[in-house]
Each structure stands twice: as structure tokens, then as C-alpha cells.
Enzyme design. Structure first.
Site, short mmCIF file in Angstrom:
data_model
loop_
_atom_site.label_atom_id
_atom_site.label_comp_id
_atom_site.label_asym_id
_atom_site.label_seq_id
_atom_site.Cartn_x
_atom_site.Cartn_y
_atom_site.Cartn_z
N PRO B 66 0.86 -1.06 0.47
CA PRO B 66 -0.45 0.65 0.05
C PRO B 66 1.07 1.03 0.44
CG PRO B 66 0.12 -1.01 2.37
CD PRO B 66 0.56 -1.98 0.79
N HIS B 67 0.39 2.23 -1.02
CA HIS B 67 1.56 3.51 -0.84
C HIS B 67 0.62 4.04 -1.25
CE1 HIS B 67 1.49 1.64 -4.93
NE2 HIS B 67 0.88 2.35 -5.28
#
Lengths: 492, 153
Positions: B66-67
Site C-alpha cells: 500500500p502506498h
């Protein structure tokens, strides 16, 4: 007036040309006014018909039933081919419940209403069964016309439901017509019969789907144009054979198409385009024919009953049954209300209504006219509110707009690699990067960027901006990493 | 670029409690904001969610990255977490996700952001490395394993 060849054929083609051309040309305008295009086609048919300016006297219910069935097979097959498996995961359970229990429920409530409006019990229930299935194409044509995209789960549920609910309506209609003819009382055997039809139909559909997959990936045909001939043959077989063996042909066609559509095979995009065109042709022809078949003065005679039953169907039967069916799936109230309200009727009820006429069942003509009336009213009232209601309930999807230009690979051979379209969202990691900064894995490469109406060549110094559509070529094994970097894949 | 430059030992959690996707994003954000007290947890959850809306960052084989981008940030920050029972993160292969590498980048640093993402995803391609992380029990051991794998030529 008796016409001789070739004059008769010339007249026929001229009339068809005018009607079909008109249908295609006016479809955009209809969508903008929130009217399902199907209604426009019907209207053109009525204008061309015995009481319209065309004066074409067409009263062949048998031909209507046959051509209508072929058209439905083509439409369902195309719908199935375009149904992604991910949609199945999201919407199959609610859609399946709506397509079975929901159809029966709607048929019952509508049947009771029809009885209250003066139909004898069996005829009333038959009427309810005939109008019980929905047509998602009607909803989507209205949405497309106003440039809206529906939120995923709602859209998927409506679409799957309409692909799956015709079989139940067909089964109930056949069974009730039979009961009406034989005079035997109704009993639970109808439901048992329906279950058998569903199971056999689904099994045949799976069989044809997997056989089709195997065939398309193994066989090499002499010309690209022969592939649609082969898939069309599969569609006809998938309807014909199960129908001969107590199975639901409509369910079988849809299932077979879903199974086939979810695999990559040679010449795929070309095939999908051909089937899309055939489905449109089928729609136009079917609705024009239904319009020709209608006799407006006969419709006026049943206006009161027709309007009454239509209103009960739109405001009570469908919303109530849908809300109950969706209860176990914990849909938010506004979503289940929406699904209940926009269950527009399409051509299926009118085609089903020709069946009792063909069987010479008592009261069949008045049922046919009421059904016709219901379909038109139903498409107009909930139909016209669709764009407004979609915005009002906040069910508009924020999905990115489709690119104004598309790039795709077309091949008659199985390829190791594909061109995948992405949309650059401000939140995606690539937004603002130059292509030189984009560390794509192995053989993956950006092939083209579409920015507005402009095509931007993919060079190292080219910067990716939010709103761009980016086409990436990559091998299947690299897709996950490409997804991670690019963000949002576009639907094809 | 070395992962140890932006993944501090404090930003590690050896046993994630979250059972669903949204809870994972919250838990990872909490760890990040604990390691970097100037970052607001709510904002972190928000930027990670925005990216997930476009498509899952679950790249398969039990790994998700996740970013997101956070305005005002000056350098890359990261957190790493292990879920023992696995979480349905809508990964591309449909399998449950066990290893979570959250990465938050400054707003106008697409190049660095992409480079870090590619580096992390390539690191976790190695099945033996993934297995060794699942075998480790303490946060310190896991951090050491990542630094060691990252240092290999």
C-alpha cells in the site's frame, strides 16, 4: 395488392432500410432525453405499421416468436461474453436470488393486481409471469445517453440479474400457458419443473462454454471472418440442444458465453466487436418488429387495465420483492431501492406474450395488448427518472472516462503478452513521472499515451500527467508489478 | 537506493491484529505515525485508501505494498507488518495477504517513489525471503532480514 419478385424483395429491403437507418440515427437523441432506445425502435415500428404512415400489415405472431428468440439468443450471448468474472464474484448471489425467487415474487404480486383489475386467476398469473423479467440494456442505454456510470455493485447486480432472469420468466410462462390450455389446477410441480430446467440449462451452458474455450484455443480457421461463424454456431447450439432436453436454453447461452468470454483466445477483440454488432442488429430488428405487430387502437382499449397493472408493477411489486430479496445481502437501503425502481422491462415480455397467442390460449390477445402497454409505460416512467435518480442517490461511479482513442492487439494466434490500458489518477505513483523514471519490469514498455484528444508518443522525456490514458505492453507474469506502479487499469 | 534508508526498526509490527483491508490500512498508518510522530495517522490512512480505490496494491503471493503521496512530507517513510492469519486484501491472485509494506512519499517525487516501489516488489519476489520473514517472530529479526536481503548484490 399482390407483389411479384423482385419488386416484393425490393419493397421489403427499402422499408427495412428506412426503419433500421432511422433507428440507428435517432438512438443518440433518445438517450439524451432519458428514453431507452428500445422504445424509440418500437415507436418507429408502430409508425411503419398497419395504423401508421408505413401501412405495413404485419400480424405474424409465429414469426415474431421465432425471430424474437433468435434475437434474444444473440443479445444474451453478447451480454455473457462481456461479463467479467470479477462481476460474478461481486453480484452473482444477489442476482441469482433476484432472477429466481424475485421473478416468482414479482409475477405473483403483479398477478394478484391483474386479477383485481378483472383478469381471471390463471390469466392474471400468466400476465404476471410474462412481465416479470427485466432488461438491463434498457437501463444502461439511458445511463449511457446521459454519460453516467453506475456504481459497481449496483450496476453488476442489475446486469447479471437481467442476464439470468429470462429463463425463469420463460419457464413460468410456458407452464402457466400449459395450465391455462389443459384446465388443470396449478400446483408445486411448476417449481420442480423450473428447477430441473435451470440445472440442465446451467450444465449445458458450462459444457458448451468449456468446449468453446478449447475449440477456440486449438482450432486454426482459414480466415478471421470464420471465427464469428464458429462462435455463432456455439451460441445456437447452446440454446438449441438444452431446450430439446428439458433445459433452459436462455440460461445455457448466457452461461456458455460467460465461460467463454473470460478467457483470452485468438482474435478475441474482433469477435467481441462482431457479437456486439449482432446484438445491436438483433435489438433493432426485434423492437421494430414488435412495433409493427402492435395495433395502437387495440392498445387504447386496454389503457386502464394496462396503466393500473404497470403502476402496481413499478411502484409496488418490483420494489417490494427486490428489497426483500436483497435483505440478506445487506445492500444499503438506497441501493436496493434503486435496483427495485429501475428494473425496466425490455422485449422479453412482449415476445413471451406471443406464446399464449400462438397456443390459442383463452384471453391471449388481451394479455398481449396489456403486456405491450406495460412495457411501454414501464420504460417511460421509471426510465425517464433514471439519470436524475442515479445522481440524486449518489450512485454515480467516479470511474475514469473511457479514452477517446484505444489501442489493441488483434491476432488469430494465442499471444504471450498483451496491451493493457491504464488511467493515471492523481493518487497513482506514476502521476508526474517521466517515462525514463518509470522502472517497468522486464519486457514491459509504455507504447502510447492518450491525452484528451491528442496522441502523445512514448519517449523517455515524456511526462505522465493525471488524466492520461496509458497503454502498456507486458507479459502476463509482469502484470502485477505494472499494476502496482500504474495504479488503475481501465476496462476494455 | 537502500530500503534501510526509509524503513526504521520502530516502524515494524510482527503480528498485525487487523482482519480486513480497512483495518490493515489503519493499523499500518498507526505504526507509521508512531515511528514518525509528526505524521497524522488519519491523513496517512486517507492517502493509502485513495490509492487502494484505484486498484488493490496486493501484488500476489501474499504480498501487498500500500502506498500514497502526502503533501508536506520531505522524504520517503515506510512501515512493515506481518499478518499471521492472512487478510483478504483483494490481491491480484485472490489469495490472502500476509506481508504488508506501506510506503508514503512526498508529493512531487514520483521518480523516487516509483524506484522504491519497484525495489520493494522485486525484493519480495524471492520465495525463500518471504518464507524466512514468516518464520521470524520478533520485529527486530524481521527488520534485520529485510536489511540483509536488501544489501545482497
Amino acid at each position: 395488392m399482390q407483389l411479384y419478385e423482385p419488386t416484393a424483395t425490393a419493397f421489403l429491403l427499402t422499408a427495412l432500410g428506412v426503419l433500421m437507418g432511422g433507428s440507428a440515427l435517432f438512438s443518440r437523441a433518445a438517450g439524451r432525453f432519458g428514453v431507452p432506445v428500445a422504445l424509440l425502435f418500437i415507436l418507429l415500428g408502430v409508425l411503419g405499421g398497419s395504423e401508421g404512415i408505413g401501412g405495413i400489415a404485419f400480424e405474424n405472431y409465429g414469426f415474431t416468436f421465432r425471430l424474437g428468440t433468435v434475437a434474444l439468443v444473440l443479445i444474451l450471448f453478447d451480454g455473457g461474453l462481456n461479463t467479467p468474472l470479477s462481476a460474478m464474484r461481486h453480484g452473482l448471489k444477489p442476482a441469482a436470488l433476484l432472477a429466481t425467487v424475485g421473478v416468482i415474487g414479482t409475477a405473483l404480486v403483479t398477478g394478484v393486481a391483474a386479477h383485481l383489475f378483472g383478469f381471471e386467476w390463471k390469466q392474471a398469473l400468466l400476465l404476471g409471469a410474462i412481465v416479470s423479467s427485466t432488461d438491463a440494456a434498457a437501463v444502461f442505454s439511458v445511463l449511457r445517453g446521459s454519460g453516467l456510470h453506475l456504481k459497481r455493485r449496483v450496476g453488476v447486480t442489475l446486469e447479471l440479474e437481467s442476464g439470468l432472469n429470462d429463463p425463469m420468466a420463460v419457464i413460468l410462462t410456458m407452464a402457466l400457458t400449459g395450465a391455462l390450455m389443459s384446465g388443470e389446477p396449478l400446483d408445486w410441480h411448476i417449481l420442480l419443473h423450473a428447477a430441473v430446467q435451470m440445472v440442465v440449462g446451467a450444465a449445458f451452458g458450462m459444457g458448451f462454454g468449456y468446449a468453446g474455450r478449447l475449440l477456440l484455443s486449438r482450432v486454426h480457421l482459414a480466415a478471421g471472418g470464420l471465427y464469428p461463424v464458429l462462435t455463432l454456431a456455439l451460441a445456437f447450439l447452446a440454446f438449441g440442444l438444452p431446450t430439446l432436453f428439458e433445459g433452459s436454453g436462455f440460461l445455457s447461452v448466457y452461461v456458455a458465453a460467460v465461460v467463454m468470454g473470460n478467457q483470452s483466445f485468438p482474435y478475441r477483440s474482433g469477435l467481441l466487436r462482431v457479437h456486439d454488432a449482432m446484438a445491436w442488429l438483433a435489438q433493432v430488428c426485434m423492437f421494430l418488429m414488435l412495433g409493427l405487430l402492435a395495433i395502437p387502437t387495440k392498445l387504447v382499449e386496454v389503457a386502464w387495465v394496462g396503466a393500473g397493472v404497470s403502476l402496481v408493477l413499478a411502484f409496488l411489486a418490483r420494489p417490494l420483492v427486490v428489497m426483500l430479496c436483497l435483505l440478506p445481502f445487506r445492500f444499503p437501503l438506497k441501493e436496493s431501492f434503486y435496483v427495485g425502481w429501475v428494473g425496466l422491462r425490455g422485449a422479453v415480455p412482449i415476445i413471451l406474450a406471443t406464446f399464449p397467442v400462438l397456443a390459442r390460449a383463452p384471453g391471449a390477445f388481451s394479455i398481449f395488448n396489456v403486456v405491450f402497454f406495460i412495457v411501454v409505460v414501464n420504460a417511460l416512467i421509471p426510465g425517464a427518472t433514471v439519470p436524475w435518480l442515479t445522481r440524486r442517490l449518489g450512485l454515480v461511479s467516479l470511474a475514469p472516462p473511457p479514452p477517446p482513442a484505444a489501442l489493441e492487439l488483434t491476432s488469430m494466434h494465442q499471444l504471450d503478452g498483451e496491451v493493457v490500458p491504464f488511467y493515471v489518477d492523481p493518487a497513482s505513483a506514476v502521476a508526474g513521472a517521466t517515462l525514463a523514471e518509470l522502472p517497468l519490469p522486464g519486457s514491459a514498455v509504455v507504447t502510447l499515451i492518450v491525452r484528451g484528444k491528442e496522441l502523445v508518443p512514448a519517449k523517455g522525456a515524456t511526462q505522465l500527467l493525471p488524466g492520461d490514458h496509458v497503454y502498456v505492453f507486458c507479459k502476463p507474469a509482469e502484470l502485477a508489478e505494472v499494476h502496482l506502479l500504474l495504479g488503475q487499469q481501465m476496462d476494455e | 537506493m537502500r530500503i534501510s534508508e526509509f524503513l526504521s526498526p520502530e516502524a515494524l509490527i510482527a503480528d498485525l491484529q487487523a482482519r480486513d483491508k480497512q483495518a490493515v490500512l489503519r493499523e499500518m498508518s498507526a505504526v507509521l505515525s508512531r515511528a514518525h510522530p509528526s505524521l497524522k495517522e488519519d491523513r496517512l490512512v486517507e492517502v493509502l485508501r485513495e490509492r487502494e480505490k484505484l486498484g488493490s496494491t496486493g501484488i500476489g503471493e501474499g504480498v501487498a505494498i500500500p502506498h500514497g503521496k502526502l503533501p508536506g512530507l520531505t522524504n520517503l517513510v515506510a512501515a512493515f507488518g506481518v499478518s499471521r492469519q492472512g487478510v483478504d486484501f483483494e490481491a491480484i491472485d485472490g489469495k490472502p495477504t500476509h506481508l504488508f509494506f506501506a510506503l508514503v512519499a512526498p508529493e512531487n517525487s514520483a521518480g523516487v517513489h516509483l524506484k522504491a516501489l519497484a525495489r520493494i516488489s522485486r525484493l519480495f519476489k524471492n520465495p525463500r525471503f518471504r518464507a524466512s520473514i514468516l518464520d521470524a517472530t520478533s520485529a527486530a529479526d524481521i527488520h534485520a532480514l529485510i536489511v540483509q536481503e536488501d544489501a545482497r548484490p
